[in-house]
Write a protein that holds these residues in place. Structure first.
Motif, PDB file in Angstrom:
ATOM      1  N   ALA A 128       9.998  -1.979 -27.677  1.00 26.05           N
ATOM      2  CA  ALA A 128      10.527  -3.059 -28.506  1.00 26.05           C
ATOM      3  C   ALA A 128       9.674  -4.321 -28.410  1.00 26.05           C
ATOM      4  N   ARG A 129       9.034  -4.558 -27.283  1.00 25.67           N
ATOM      5  CA  ARG A 129       8.254  -5.781 -27.063  1.00 25.67           C
ATOM      6  C   ARG A 129       6.749  -5.567 -27.251  1.00 25.67           C
ATOM      7  N   ASN A 130       6.371  -4.365 -27.729  1.00 28.94           N
ATOM      8  CA  ASN A 130       4.946  -4.035 -27.891  1.00 28.94           C
ATOM      9  C   ASN A 130       4.187  -4.146 -26.569  1.00 28.94           C
ATOM     10  N   LYS A 131       4.837  -3.727 -25.523  1.00 30.24           N
ATOM     11  CA  LYS A 131       4.227  -3.694 -24.198  1.00 30.24           C
ATOM     12  C   LYS A 131       4.031  -2.238 -23.770  1.00 30.24           C
ATOM     13  N   ALA A 132       3.332  -2.064 -22.670  1.00 30.20           N
ATOM     14  CA  ALA A 132       3.213  -0.737 -22.061  1.00 30.20           C
ATOM     15  C   ALA A 132       3.945  -0.756 -20.729  1.00 30.20           C
ATOM     16  N   MET A 133       4.466   0.384 -20.355  1.00 28.54           N
ATOM     17  CA  MET A 133       5.155   0.505 -19.069  1.00 28.54           C
ATOM     18  C   MET A 133       4.274   1.303 -18.113  1.00 28.54           C
ATOM     19  N   ALA A 134       4.023   0.733 -16.957  1.00 31.69           N
ATOM     20  CA  ALA A 134       3.246   1.427 -15.925  1.00 31.69           C
ATOM     21  C   ALA A 134       4.187   1.998 -14.886  1.00 31.69           C
ATOM     22  N   LEU A 135       3.917   3.218 -14.487  1.00 31.78           N
ATOM     23  CA  LEU A 135       4.689   3.825 -13.413  1.00 31.78           C
ATOM     24  C   LEU A 135       3.727   4.273 -12.324  1.00 31.78           C
ATOM     25  N   LEU A 136       3.941   3.771 -11.109  1.00 33.96           N
ATOM     26  CA  LEU A 136       3.095   4.095  -9.959  1.00 33.96           C
ATOM     27  C   LEU A 136       3.866   5.019  -9.020  1.00 33.96           C
ATOM     28  N   MET A 137       3.276   6.143  -8.705  1.00 27.33           N
ATOM     29  CA  MET A 137       3.868   7.076  -7.738  1.00 27.33           C
ATOM     30  C   MET A 137       3.046   6.985  -6.453  1.00 27.33           C
ATOM     31  N   LEU A 138       3.718   6.718  -5.331  1.00 27.75           N
ATOM     32  CA  LEU A 138       3.027   6.519  -4.054  1.00 27.75           C
ATOM     33  C   LEU A 138       3.454   7.589  -3.057  1.00 27.75           C
ATOM     34  N   ASP A 139       2.493   8.147  -2.361  1.00 24.19           N
ATOM     35  CA  ASP A 139       2.768   9.097  -1.282  1.00 24.19           C
ATOM     36  C   ASP A 139       1.973   8.658  -0.058  1.00 24.19           C
ATOM     37  N   LEU A 140       2.667   8.463   1.060  1.00 19.99           N
ATOM     38  CA  LEU A 140       2.001   7.983   2.271  1.00 19.99           C
ATOM     39  C   LEU A 140       1.183   9.106   2.904  1.00 19.99           C
ATOM     40  N   ASP A 141      -0.036   8.783   3.292  1.00 15.54           N
ATOM     41  CA  ASP A 141      -0.917   9.746   3.951  1.00 15.54           C
ATOM     42  C   ASP A 141      -0.688   9.679   5.467  1.00 15.54           C
ATOM     43  N   HIS A 142      -0.598  10.851   6.093  1.00 14.56           N
ATOM     44  CA  HIS A 142      -0.486  10.976   7.550  1.00 14.56           C
ATOM     45  C   HIS A 142       0.858  10.483   8.087  1.00 14.56           C
ATOM     46  N   PHE A 143       1.861  10.330   7.210  1.00 12.29           N
ATOM     47  CA  PHE A 143       3.164   9.874   7.703  1.00 12.29           C
ATOM     48  C   PHE A 143       3.821  10.926   8.589  1.00 12.29           C
ATOM     49  N   LYS A 144       3.646  12.191   8.268  1.00  9.82           N
ATOM     50  CA  LYS A 144       4.258  13.261   9.060  1.00  9.82           C
ATOM     51  C   LYS A 144       3.790  13.199  10.514  1.00  9.82           C
ATOM     52  N   MET A 145       2.533  12.822  10.701  1.00 11.06           N
ATOM     53  CA  MET A 145       2.008  12.722  12.066  1.00 11.06           C
ATOM     54  C   MET A 145       2.747  11.635  12.856  1.00 11.06           C
ATOM     55  N   VAL A 146       3.077  10.529  12.176  1.00 10.52           N
ATOM     56  CA  VAL A 146       3.837   9.462  12.837  1.00 10.52           C
ATOM     57  C   VAL A 146       5.210   9.974  13.255  1.00 10.52           C
ATOM     58  N   ASN A 147       5.882  10.666  12.344  1.00 12.29           N
ATOM     59  CA  ASN A 147       7.196  11.227  12.663  1.00 12.29           C
ATOM     60  C   ASN A 147       7.133  12.211  13.826  1.00 12.29           C
ATOM     61  N   ASP A 148       6.127  13.088  13.786  1.00 13.22           N
ATOM     62  CA  ASP A 148       6.008  14.121  14.822  1.00 13.22           C
ATOM     63  C   ASP A 148       5.685  13.523  16.181  1.00 13.22           C
ATOM     64  N   MET A 149       4.828  12.505  16.193  1.00 10.97           N
ATOM     65  CA  MET A 149       4.372  11.942  17.471  1.00 10.97           C
ATOM     66  C   MET A 149       5.355  10.930  18.058  1.00 10.97           C
ATOM     67  N   HIS A 150       6.016  10.138  17.191  1.00 18.43           N
ATOM     68  CA  HIS A 150       6.814   9.023  17.701  1.00 18.43           C
ATOM     69  C   HIS A 150       8.303   9.120  17.363  1.00 18.43           C
ATOM     70  N   GLY A 151       8.709  10.126  16.613  1.00 19.39           N
ATOM     71  CA  GLY A 151      10.129  10.300  16.316  1.00 19.39           C
ATOM     72  C   GLY A 151      10.541   9.689  14.991  1.00 19.39           C
ATOM     73  N   HIS A 152      11.714  10.122  14.511  1.00 17.97           N
ATOM     74  CA  HIS A 152      12.181   9.697  13.194  1.00 17.97           C
ATOM     75  C   HIS A 152      12.612   8.233  13.172  1.00 17.97           C
ATOM     76  N   ALA A 153      13.068   7.704  14.291  1.00 17.98           N
ATOM     77  CA  ALA A 153      13.464   6.291  14.318  1.00 17.98           C
ATOM     78  C   ALA A 153      12.262   5.399  14.034  1.00 17.98           C
ATOM     79  N   THR A 154      11.141   5.719  14.655  1.00 24.31           N
ATOM     80  CA  THR A 154       9.916   4.966  14.393  1.00 24.31           C
ATOM     81  C   THR A 154       9.460   5.179  12.952  1.00 24.31           C
ATOM     82  N   GLY A 155       9.585   6.413  12.487  1.00 24.05           N
ATOM     83  CA  GLY A 155       9.221   6.695  11.100  1.00 24.05           C
ATOM     84  C   GLY A 155      10.060   5.904  10.121  1.00 24.05           C
ATOM     85  N   ASP A 156      11.369   5.798  10.378  1.00 24.65           N
ATOM     86  CA  ASP A 156      12.241   5.017   9.492  1.00 24.65           C
ATOM     87  C   ASP A 156      11.861   3.537   9.507  1.00 24.65           C
ATOM     88  N   ALA A 157      11.554   3.014  10.705  1.00 20.55           N
ATOM     89  CA  ALA A 157      11.137   1.607  10.798  1.00 20.55           C
ATOM     90  C   ALA A 157       9.843   1.380  10.012  1.00 20.55           C
TER      91      ALA A 157
END
Length: 542
Positions: A128-157
């Motif tokens: 309606a406004r003659n604009k474009a909509m951008a959608l960014l999809m983000l995936d964290l790299d190496h996050f699983k290693m953080v969870n595995d090494m330091h636990g889910h509480a650290t991962g959530d933080a």
């Protein structure tokens, strides 16, 4: 959306919903008040006449009725307050349930469904406004290693801090969402003529999330892969926009991570081709369409054939021979690599069982396989079932395979060594802690990565690395195998350095089971052929 809220215990016996009961209670109260007015006026007037003029007092029945009316009014008022309180509690619970259904409780961002709903409205506003909509999809790299090494509480933080960084990088009017795990999405409007605005936001995200995060005294390192799609480029709906951004995100991840990528149609074609390969691979492994090919390994001192490295090839019904670079990454991503590897070993062991006893087989093990505590037992089982001697088998592992769980790798390797299987460190020089791993595991051989061998005559640094590795092997009493030998000059130089074995196209391309058998028969290196001929074995590379 319908949200089910269970009633309080006091309502357990009531089948009417709160609003209906409130109306019923109100009707009873109004009726009580009307009766109170009728009986009360009669009792009051009789009482006043008796007080001032004398005469009979009020009818006892009317007095009792009046008192009952008063009791009903008081009961009704109390019940009305209770129901009003109950409705307030229920309303608040419904609002909270709706909020939880719409938001991610950890970050406060929208969830996938809410982003789709609000994104659809933004998609319409963009048109309606003659604009474009951008959608960014983000995936964290190496996050699983953080969870595995330091636990889910650290991962959530960590996820909460990442969410703050994402929100800070967004324009003032933007949608932010978390899809669960370590995947996020953002959407906003921009001027279609200035896509650099979107790129600056993506670059800021990539840069900020690559910086170390400090959580409870820990310094955590991650990065992010970002896929970007825009509504004015072949995206007819919010669903198409989300799918395109997702495809672009995986393209960014496959290109090396820690970067962003715009969606284009070629990515979708590549994804479709990849999915077709995955489906085909699931059928090809049990059908034994993934077959072993054999690359010669030559003793550089004598020039004799000493063994073969087992390589995977896919004999596809319509596409012909497919090289491993095309399908091995898919097998590793999907978890099919273990079945593929064991199937390849079984075929190779059966094919090589009656080769000359001096010929060895080298087999590569995927890093993901070294996470399987039963790997050694599975390999030993295949050896037993095929009758192939363990002493003729050499298992090759890369340094990267040892990073995840070195103690488990040591346990697996120990079990294999106990059976007489030899161990080689493959692609030596390309890892980060080669010397530490040489000390941690009982290797029998070092293999120099072909990238150094193929460039050693033109690149002085590669030549210096090859020289250093051969000297290291000599000092540790570890034989060296050089991969990627393609010309005689390189072979002679390696021989001069004291390199023990070599393999590469100089000695021929990898060959199928049938062609390898034909080669060995010509050289009298099949046990039956050699015994029948009664002639000495000839192992020259030729």
């Amino acid at each position: 959306m319908t949200v089910e809220i269970r009633g309080e215990p006091s309502d357990a016996g009531s089948s009417a919903p709160p609003k209906r009961r409130e109306i019923l209670n109100g009707a009873i109260t109004v009726a009580s008040i009307l009766l109170f007015v009728g009986t009360g006026s009669s009792v009051l007037s009789t009482t006043v006449r008796r007080y001032f003029y004398g005469g009979e007092g009020p009818d006892q029945t009317l007095v009792i009725a009046l008192l009952l009316n008063v009791a009903l009014i008081l009961f009704g008022w109390r019940r009305h307050r209770e129901l009003a309180h109950e409705v307030t509690i229920r309303t608040a619970a419904e609002e909270r349930a709706q909020m939880l259904a719409a938001k991610d409780p950890l970050t406060g961002f929208l969830n996938r469904r809410s982003l789709a709903e609000e994104g659809a409205a933004m998609f319409v506003r963009a048109q309606a406004r003659n604009k474009a909509m951008a959608l960014l999809m983000l995936d964290l790299d190496h996050f699983k290693m953080v969870n595995d090494m330091h636990g889910h509480a650290t991962g959530d933080a960590l996820l909460q801090q990442v969410a703050l960084q994402i929100a800070e990088a967004m324009p003032s009017v933007a949608l932010t969402a978390r899809f669960g795990g370590d995947e996020f999405a953002c959407a906003f409007l921009f001027d279609a003529a200035h896509p650099a605005t979107v790129e600056r936001i993506a670059e800021k995200l990539v840069s900020q999330l690559a910086q170390p995060f400090r959580i409870e005294g820990l310094q955590l390192h991650i990065s992010v892969s970002v896929g970007i799609s825009r509504s004015d480029f072949d995206c007819a709906s919010i669903d198409a926009l989300m799918r395109s951004a997702d495809i672009a995100m995986y393209a960014a991840k496959n290109s090396g991570r820690n970067r962003f990528a715009w969606f284009d149609l070629s990515m979708e074609r590549e994804l479709q081709a990849r999915n077709e390969l995955e489906v085909g691979l699931r059928n090809a492994i049990p059908r034994q369409e993934i077959v072993p090919y054999f690359e010669q390994q030559i003793d550089l001192t004598t020039g004799r054939l000493s063994g073969f490295e087992v390589l995977a090839r896919w004999e596809h019904a319509t596409r012909g021979l497919i090289v491993p670079d095309t399908f091995i990454p898919i097998a590793e991503e999907t978890g099919m690599i273990a079945d593929l590897s064991l199937s390849l070993m079984r075929q190779a062991f059966l094919a090589a069982k009656d080769w000359d006893a001096a010929l060895s087989l080298s087999v590569n093990i995927s890093p993901s396989q070294l996470r399987d505590a039963w790997l050694a037992q599975k390999i030993i089982k295949v050896l037993t079932e095929t009758g192939f001697p363990a002493s003729r088998l050499e298992i090759e592992i890369t340094e990267t395979a040892l990073f995840d769980n070195l103690p488990l790798a040591q346990s697996i390797v120990g079990s294999l060594k106990n059976q007489g299987i030899r161990l080689a460190l493959d692609d030596f020089g390309t890892g980060y802690s080669s010397l530490a791993h040489l000390r941690a595991l009982p290797f029998d051989r070092i293999k120099i990565d072909k990238s150094f061998i193929m460039s050693m005559t033109e690149n002085t640094e590669s030549a210096a690395i090859v020289t250093a590795i051969t000297r290291l092997g000599d000092s540790l009493n570890l034989p060296i195998t050089a991969e990627g030998i393609e010309d005689i000059a390189v072979e002679e130089r390696l021989r001069g350095l004291g390199c023990g074995k070599g393999q590469g196209y100089l000695y021929g391309r990898p060959t199928s089971i049938a062609n390898t058998r034909r080669l060995l028969a010509e050289r009298r290196l099949l046990q039956n052929a050699a015994s029948e001929a009664g002639e000495p074995d000839e192992r020259r590379a030729g």
